[in-house]
Design a protein around this motif. Structure first.
Motif, short mmCIF file in Angstrom:
data_model
loop_
_atom_site.label_atom_id
_atom_site.label_comp_id
_atom_site.label_asym_id
_atom_site.label_seq_id
_atom_site.Cartn_x
_atom_site.Cartn_y
_atom_site.Cartn_z
N MET A 179 -100.66 71.10 -18.29
CA MET A 179 -100.10 71.52 -17.00
C MET A 179 -100.38 70.46 -15.95
O MET A 179 -101.51 70.07 -15.74
CB MET A 179 -100.76 72.83 -16.56
N SER A 180 -99.32 69.99 -15.30
CA SER A 180 -99.49 68.92 -14.33
C SER A 180 -99.62 69.47 -12.92
O SER A 180 -99.14 70.56 -12.62
CB SER A 180 -98.28 67.98 -14.37
N LEU A 181 -100.27 68.69 -12.08
CA LEU A 181 -100.42 69.06 -10.68
C LEU A 181 -99.28 68.45 -9.88
O LEU A 181 -98.80 67.36 -10.20
CB LEU A 181 -101.75 68.53 -10.15
N PRO A 182 -98.83 69.12 -8.84
CA PRO A 182 -97.85 68.50 -7.95
C PRO A 182 -98.51 67.36 -7.17
O PRO A 182 -99.73 67.32 -7.04
CB PRO A 182 -97.46 69.65 -7.02
N TYR A 183 -97.70 66.49 -6.63
CA TYR A 183 -98.23 65.34 -5.91
C TYR A 183 -99.01 65.75 -4.66
O TYR A 183 -98.62 66.65 -3.93
CB TYR A 183 -97.09 64.40 -5.47
N PHE A 184 -100.14 65.10 -4.46
CA PHE A 184 -100.84 65.17 -3.17
C PHE A 184 -101.61 63.86 -3.00
O PHE A 184 -101.86 63.15 -3.97
CB PHE A 184 -101.77 66.37 -3.05
N GLU A 185 -101.92 63.56 -1.76
CA GLU A 185 -102.76 62.39 -1.51
C GLU A 185 -104.20 62.74 -1.81
O GLU A 185 -104.61 63.88 -1.66
CB GLU A 185 -102.63 61.93 -0.05
N TYR A 186 -104.97 61.73 -2.20
CA TYR A 186 -106.38 61.94 -2.52
C TYR A 186 -107.22 61.11 -1.56
O TYR A 186 -107.07 59.90 -1.48
CB TYR A 186 -106.66 61.51 -3.96
N LEU A 187 -108.07 61.80 -0.79
CA LEU A 187 -108.91 61.11 0.18
C LEU A 187 -110.36 61.38 -0.17
O LEU A 187 -110.73 62.52 -0.47
CB LEU A 187 -108.61 61.62 1.59
N ALA A 188 -111.18 60.34 -0.17
CA ALA A 188 -112.60 60.52 -0.50
C ALA A 188 -113.47 59.90 0.58
O ALA A 188 -113.95 58.78 0.44
CB ALA A 188 -112.90 59.91 -1.86
N PRO A 189 -113.66 60.63 1.69
CA PRO A 189 -114.47 60.08 2.79
C PRO A 189 -115.90 59.81 2.35
O PRO A 189 -116.41 60.46 1.45
CB PRO A 189 -114.43 61.20 3.84
N GLN A 190 -116.52 58.82 3.02
CA GLN A 190 -117.88 58.41 2.63
C GLN A 190 -118.96 59.29 3.23
O GLN A 190 -120.04 59.41 2.67
CB GLN A 190 -118.12 56.96 3.03
N GLY A 191 -118.67 59.88 4.38
CA GLY A 191 -119.71 60.67 5.03
C GLY A 191 -119.11 61.90 5.71
O GLY A 191 -117.89 62.07 5.76
N LEU A 192 -120.02 62.76 6.22
CA LEU A 192 -119.59 64.02 6.80
C LEU A 192 -118.69 63.82 8.03
O LEU A 192 -117.65 64.47 8.16
CB LEU A 192 -120.82 64.85 7.17
N ALA A 193 -119.09 62.89 8.92
CA ALA A 193 -118.32 62.70 10.15
C ALA A 193 -116.89 62.27 9.82
O ALA A 193 -115.92 62.80 10.38
CB ALA A 193 -119.00 61.65 11.03
N GLU A 194 -116.76 61.35 8.86
CA GLU A 194 -115.44 60.87 8.45
C GLU A 194 -114.63 62.02 7.82
O GLU A 194 -113.43 62.18 8.08
CB GLU A 194 -115.60 59.71 7.46
N ALA A 195 -115.30 62.82 7.03
CA ALA A 195 -114.62 63.94 6.36
C ALA A 195 -114.07 64.92 7.40
O ALA A 195 -112.93 65.38 7.31
CB ALA A 195 -115.58 64.66 5.41
N LEU A 196 -114.90 65.24 8.40
CA LEU A 196 -114.48 66.21 9.41
C LEU A 196 -113.35 65.66 10.27
O LEU A 196 -112.43 66.39 10.66
CB LEU A 196 -115.68 66.62 10.28
N GLU A 197 -113.39 64.36 10.55
CA GLU A 197 -112.30 63.75 11.31
C GLU A 197 -110.99 63.81 10.53
O GLU A 197 -109.93 64.13 11.08
CB GLU A 197 -112.63 62.27 11.62
N LEU A 198 -111.08 63.53 9.23
CA LEU A 198 -109.88 63.58 8.40
C LEU A 198 -109.29 64.99 8.38
O LEU A 198 -108.08 65.19 8.49
CB LEU A 198 -110.23 63.18 6.96
N LYS A 199 -110.18 65.99 8.25
CA LYS A 199 -109.69 67.37 8.16
C LYS A 199 -109.09 67.81 9.48
O LYS A 199 -108.09 68.53 9.51
CB LYS A 199 -110.83 68.30 7.73
N ALA A 200 -109.69 67.33 10.59
CA ALA A 200 -109.13 67.67 11.90
C ALA A 200 -107.72 67.09 12.03
O ALA A 200 -106.81 67.71 12.59
CB ALA A 200 -110.04 67.14 13.01
N LEU A 201 -107.54 65.90 11.45
CA LEU A 201 -106.26 65.22 11.51
C LEU A 201 -105.21 65.94 10.65
O LEU A 201 -104.07 66.17 11.08
CB LEU A 201 -106.46 63.78 11.01
N TRP A 202 -105.59 66.30 9.44
CA TRP A 202 -104.64 66.90 8.50
C TRP A 202 -104.50 68.41 8.68
O TRP A 202 -103.46 68.97 8.33
CB TRP A 202 -105.09 66.62 7.05
#
Lengths: 336, 165
Positions: A1-24
């Motif tokens: 079973m295949s997954l539909p396309y999505f972008e994959y983001l792997a932030p290095q730290g918590l602050a970067e992760a939270l900024e990305l999520k706020a953006l998306w």
């Protein structure tokens, strides 16, 4: 079973992760172990445009820290790590029972996390199916439609249920969660975090991440247990479950908390059934009376939304509750 | 116009060898192993994490390859059933499974063998209960599990039914 396309983001730290999520925002989904998200993505129940992997945050967001008056459990702690922590194994047997009841050992090690279990979606026999299976049915409330298949013609809301073993036990333990965003953080008791709405089971904003679980320190006289009823001993979600936390001091019950799983969109806290136990000795008769009341309180929630008949599940509520209370009382009095 | 769907470079140490290839970000580790690297030992049974047939070790820990994005294994060692044999010689887990008749159709075997490798790395002499618990997330429809339990128990030289520390 295949997954539909999505972008994959792997932030290095918590602050970067939270900024990305706020953006998306809602267009992105957090990826922890993936055992809930990726199955739902394969089934077309969720279609994120991006997933934000938490793998680089795991070292900082995992492990159990003992603080002055509480315990702080990182949301990225794997079930295996939690189960192997001496404090959980020794003083919170109910939590150990609940976490070891999730999936199976080869899923518990790296894949499944405690935070992921709390953020897992509610489930229903008519919802957790392949796109092909669902194609024969009109979309239900949880899929943005206007009806509930098991709820029938009069249903005005989603009747999916919380089948997360960890969520039920942590609710019985009175735990809370820390939610963080780039704008700040807030703490919520689990009884508030779980909204009771199947359409949106958790009070988690699109820019927030569940980072920690806060637990009260186990007090002397506390007895905890988790009873899970399922078709098989591994892999299955509960058809019914009960988490109990009972405190007995001087031979009398001073605190009694019980939550049911697979009944309601949130772990169902049965306060009115448990309160009469306060001040009484935990005798089999008293516990049986509380269990009978629990059965009456849970009955209206039972509908045909899982693979076992609602009538059987309703009958099993007092059975599961009585077993849970008896075991918790035994442990509160120093037994194992 | 459709939005662009950029691929990403995936690099990991698969069965001891570094590989580097261009993959779609949503590809699972199982798809990369089977379709790109032609390591078809790991099987897709259910595709939703229930059957265990796709289990591989990532960084020495068991993972469902069907529910693991390949990019989650970026830079890490990955061990599949093809990596168990060394120098043309089957591993001790494989030999024990064969000797005890623990392989019939063979579909679950790759996952069962990786679960065995994982268990023995943490608990060298597991008893029957520990073995049954470890393979509880792995479905086999041929053996009835008894032969698999015997094969794993023989590796720890513990007799079934006895849990050694």
């Amino acid at each position: 079973m295949s997954l539909p396309y999505f972008e994959y983001l792997a932030p290095q730290g918590l602050a970067e992760a939270l900024e990305l999520k706020a953006l998306w925002g809602q267009r992105a989904a957090w990826l922890s172990g993936g055992s809930d998200l990726l199955v739902r993505a394969k089934q077309g129940l969720v279609s994120p445009e991006a997933v934000i992997s938490l793998k680089n945050l795991s070292p900082k967001l995992s492990g159990l820290r003992e603080e002055a008056d509480h315990l702080r459990l990182g949301a990225q702690t794997t079930l295996h790590q939690a189960l192997n922590h001496p404090l959980i194994a020794r003083e919170l047997p109910g939590l150990a029972e609940a976490l070891s009841a999730i999936g199976a050992p080869t899923l518990q090690q790296r894949v499944a996390t405690v935070g992921g279990n709390l953020c897992a979606q509610t489930r229903c026999l008519h919802y957790n199916q392949s796109a092909l299976w669902r194609a024969g049915l009109a979309p239900c409330f949880k899929l943005g439609g206007e009806l509930c298949h098991p709820g029938g013609a009069t249903a005005d809301r989603c009747r999916s249920t919380c089948q997360s073993d960890g969520a039920v036990m942590l609710t019985a333990l009175g735990a809370s969660v820390v939610l963080q965003s780039s704008a700040g953080q807030r703490a919520l008791a689990l009884s508030d975090f779980f909204t009771g709405q199947g359409e949106r089971p958790q009070d988690l904003a699109p820019d927030e991440l569940l980072t920690h679980i806060i637990l009260e320190r186990p007090e002397p006289g506390l007895g905890t247990t988790y009873i899970k009823m399922a078709s098989r001993g591994a892999m299955d979600f509960p058809l019914l479950s009960a988490g109990a936390a009972l405190r007995v001091e001087g031979g009398l019950v001073t605190s009694a908390r019980l939550a049911l799983g697979a009944v309601f969109a949130a772990p169902l806290v049965l306060k009115t059934a448990m309160d009469p136990l306060l001040g009484l000795p935990p005798t089999p008769e008293n516990l049986a009376q509380a269990a009978a009341q629990a059965g009456r309180d849970a009955a209206p929630f039972m509908i045909e939304n899982h693979s076992a008949p609602a009538a059987w599940r309703a009958q099993m509520v007092p059975v599961a509750v009585e077993r849970a209370l008896a075991k918790a009382a035994q442990r509160a009095l120093g037994g194992v | 116009m459709d939005k662009p769907r950029p691929k990403q470079i995936f690099s990991a140490q698969v069965n001891g060898q570094w590989v580097e290839l261009l993959i779609a970000p949503q590809e699972t580790l199982l798809e990369v192993l089977r379709d790109h690297l032609e390591l078809t030992g790991s099987k897709e049974g259910c595709g939703e994490g229930v059957c265990g047939a796709c289990t591989v070790l990532v960084d020495n820990q068991p993972r469902r390859a069907c529910l693991t994005l390949a990019l989650e294994a970026q830079g890490l060692p990955v061990l599949t059933v093809e990596g168990l044999a060394q120098g043309g010689e089957l591993s001790r887990e494989q030999r024990s499974f064969i000797a005890h008749g623990a392989i019939q159709c063979g579909y679950c075997a790759p996952g069962m063998l990786m679960a065995t490798r994982d268990l023995l790395s943490r608990q060298p002499t597991p008893g029957e209960e520990a073995i049954r618990r470890q393979i509880s997330g792995h479905v086999c429809r041929c053996t009835g599990y008894a032969k698999i339990v015997e094969a794993v128990a023989a590796l720890g030289q513990a007799s079934p039914g006895e849990d050694r520390p």
